[in-house]
Design an enzyme around this catalytic site. Sequence first.
Site, PDB file in Angstrom:
ATOM      1  N   CYS A  75       0.843  -1.182  -0.084  1.00  0.00           N
ATOM      2  CA  CYS A  75      -0.036  -0.051  -0.061  1.00  0.00           C
ATOM      3  C   CYS A  75       1.094   1.345  -0.067  1.00  0.00           C
ATOM      4  CB  CYS A  75      -0.946   0.094   1.255  1.00  0.00           C
ATOM      5  SG  CYS A  75      -2.076   1.499   1.337  1.00  0.00           S
ATOM      6  N   CYS A 167      -7.613  -1.109  -1.113  1.00  0.00           N
ATOM      7  CA  CYS A 167      -6.908  -1.233   0.214  1.00  0.00           C
ATOM      8  C   CYS A 167      -6.529  -2.678   0.067  1.00  0.00           C
ATOM      9  CB  CYS A 167      -7.984  -1.288   1.275  1.00  0.00           C
ATOM     10  SG  CYS A 167      -7.339  -1.836   2.689  1.00  0.00           S
ATOM     11  N   GLN A 291     -16.554 -13.581  11.670  1.00  0.00           N
ATOM     12  CA  GLN A 291     -15.418 -13.400  11.710  1.00  0.00           C
ATOM     13  C   GLN A 291     -14.754 -12.644  10.218  1.00  0.00           C
ATOM     14  OE1 GLN A 291     -12.947 -13.596  13.755  1.00  0.00           O
ATOM     15  NE2 GLN A 291     -13.540 -15.069  15.328  1.00  0.00           N
ATOM     16  N   TYR A 320     -21.174 -15.897  24.626  1.00  0.00           N
ATOM     17  CA  TYR A 320     -20.902 -14.883  23.845  1.00  0.00           C
ATOM     18  C   TYR A 320     -20.989 -15.374  22.371  1.00  0.00           C
ATOM     19  CZ  TYR A 320     -18.508 -13.736  28.160  1.00  0.00           C
ATOM     20  OH  TYR A 320     -18.133 -13.575  29.488  1.00  0.00           O
ATOM     21  N   GLU A 341     -26.185 -14.888  23.973  1.00  0.00           N
ATOM     22  CA  GLU A 341     -25.789 -13.660  23.461  1.00  0.00           C
ATOM     23  C   GLU A 341     -26.431 -12.361  24.078  1.00  0.00           C
ATOM     24  OE1 GLU A 341     -24.369 -10.581  21.466  1.00  0.00           O
ATOM     25  OE2 GLU A 341     -23.429 -12.673  21.407  1.00  0.00           O
ATOM     26  N   ASP A 389     -16.061 -17.284  23.723  1.00  0.00           N
ATOM     27  CA  ASP A 389     -15.634 -16.297  22.769  1.00  0.00           C
ATOM     28  C   ASP A 389     -15.788 -15.099  23.305  1.00  0.00           C
ATOM     29  OD1 ASP A 389     -14.640 -15.257  20.411  1.00  0.00           O
ATOM     30  OD2 ASP A 389     -15.868 -16.314  19.082  1.00  0.00           O
ATOM     31  N   CYS A 416      -9.319 -13.038  21.159  1.00  0.00           N
ATOM     32  CA  CYS A 416      -8.585 -11.945  20.175  1.00  0.00           C
ATOM     33  C   CYS A 416      -7.522 -11.488  21.037  1.00  0.00           C
ATOM     34  CB  CYS A 416      -9.602 -11.212  19.592  1.00  0.00           C
ATOM     35  SG  CYS A 416     -10.600 -10.411  20.645  1.00  0.00           S
TER      36      CYS A 416
END
Length: 460
Positions: A75, A167, A291, A320, A341, A389, A416
């Site tokens: 980029c 991008c 995701q 989650y 959730e 998660d 994450c």
Amino acid sequence: MSVNSSKAPSIQLTITDISEEGDGIGRHDGKVVFVPSAVPKDVVEVQLVNSRANYASGKLQKIVYPSPHRVQPHCIVADKCGGCQWQFLDYEQQVELKSKKVQETLVRIGKFSPEQIAGLLQPVVRADNPFGYRNKVAFPLGVAETGQVKAGYFQRNSHRLINLNQCPVQDQRLNVFLQNIKQDIQKRGWQIYDETKHQGLLRHLILRIGRYTGEVLLTLVAKDMQINGLYEQAEQWLADYPELVGVVLNHQPMRTNAIFGSVTKCIVGRDYLVERLLGYTFHLRADTFFQIYTEQAEKMIKFLIENLTLSHDQILLDAYAGIGAIAICLAKYVQRAITIEVQPQATIQGQANARLNQVHNMEFLSGKVEQVLPALHEKDIKPDVVILDPPRKGCQPQVIDALRAFPPQQIAYVSCNPATLARDLQLLCAHDLFQLYKLQPFDFFPQTAHVECVAILHRK
């Protein structure tokens, strides 16, 4: 104290490491110096722009000797745009650093021994393509000094918008939309939102694509729902782009950094696109959590299937859960699957997607995990397998307490954020209640410092 960058002298550094945010790390006069766009083994000339007692920030002036890991970024604004941090770093080194990050964090925060983590940590599951993978992008809108409409990402640690026409990390089929939608907004004369004054109209352009279907959903986020000529323009977009299945408008009237407001209206076409995951079909709306790298998500779910012992006399709980994508893919292996959730809309979408795939052994619960999970135990519903998660902040203490009070046979913790993963694993494994069985990092975010990790735990 801060250093005036215009008067600060240049210094030479050898970059020895890289931070969690992706900055190169060197040392000068006993201080850690963080240098954006520098990579390990670079020798660089930097100007100190901010100096504190124990650390400083440096502005890269010159690469004296490039690192063998340094590559030409794909980029042209990689040194300015805040979307990626690691385009200067070859992919082999990216993967190595992510593995190192997981290992060091589990030792430092989780208090596991280096030998234990080294024995459990699997090689990072690499991305088949480290570019062109993002299935969703959200671009803030702005106005250049020339009056032209801009869309892109903010420069790191600023609100200076870097304009993009393409991008390299997004699905390349979205580039044509990024280029052309800005021009159409310009022609329509639609006012762009000014966050400093809380005035204007259009705030974000959001594009989502089905990696396997090619369907595209276009979303505009606006401060006001009344946009002159939007229906006509949306009809034109639908005619111009055969892959575009819908144009939706989200209302965000608040003075906030949150992208989405609570009201979304379909202008033309559908308010969802169709995507596939391991052969299952999903309807994804503009604000549906899914995701960002579809193919890596498939690898992760296959890993769960292969590394969890699942049987038709078990209850599986997906906490989650979002729209329940993981549970839908795993439901056929168990007697009953339950999801929790907090977002009611995600729960409704999960129910619809389960019906779409004719998955009938699922129950979708809406609420906070820390409240719903103990309530399940009170009803004598004790899951055999739990999938966690959580968001980046990890699990709430009440969730850990509930899992320890009524321990399942197996836990799969999808994270994450290695720091909160390490913290929660230490709590779960305290007093040898659970044993950490396997650690599997996945590269869901090539060209960035982020790493996804799945930890498998067994009850002792």
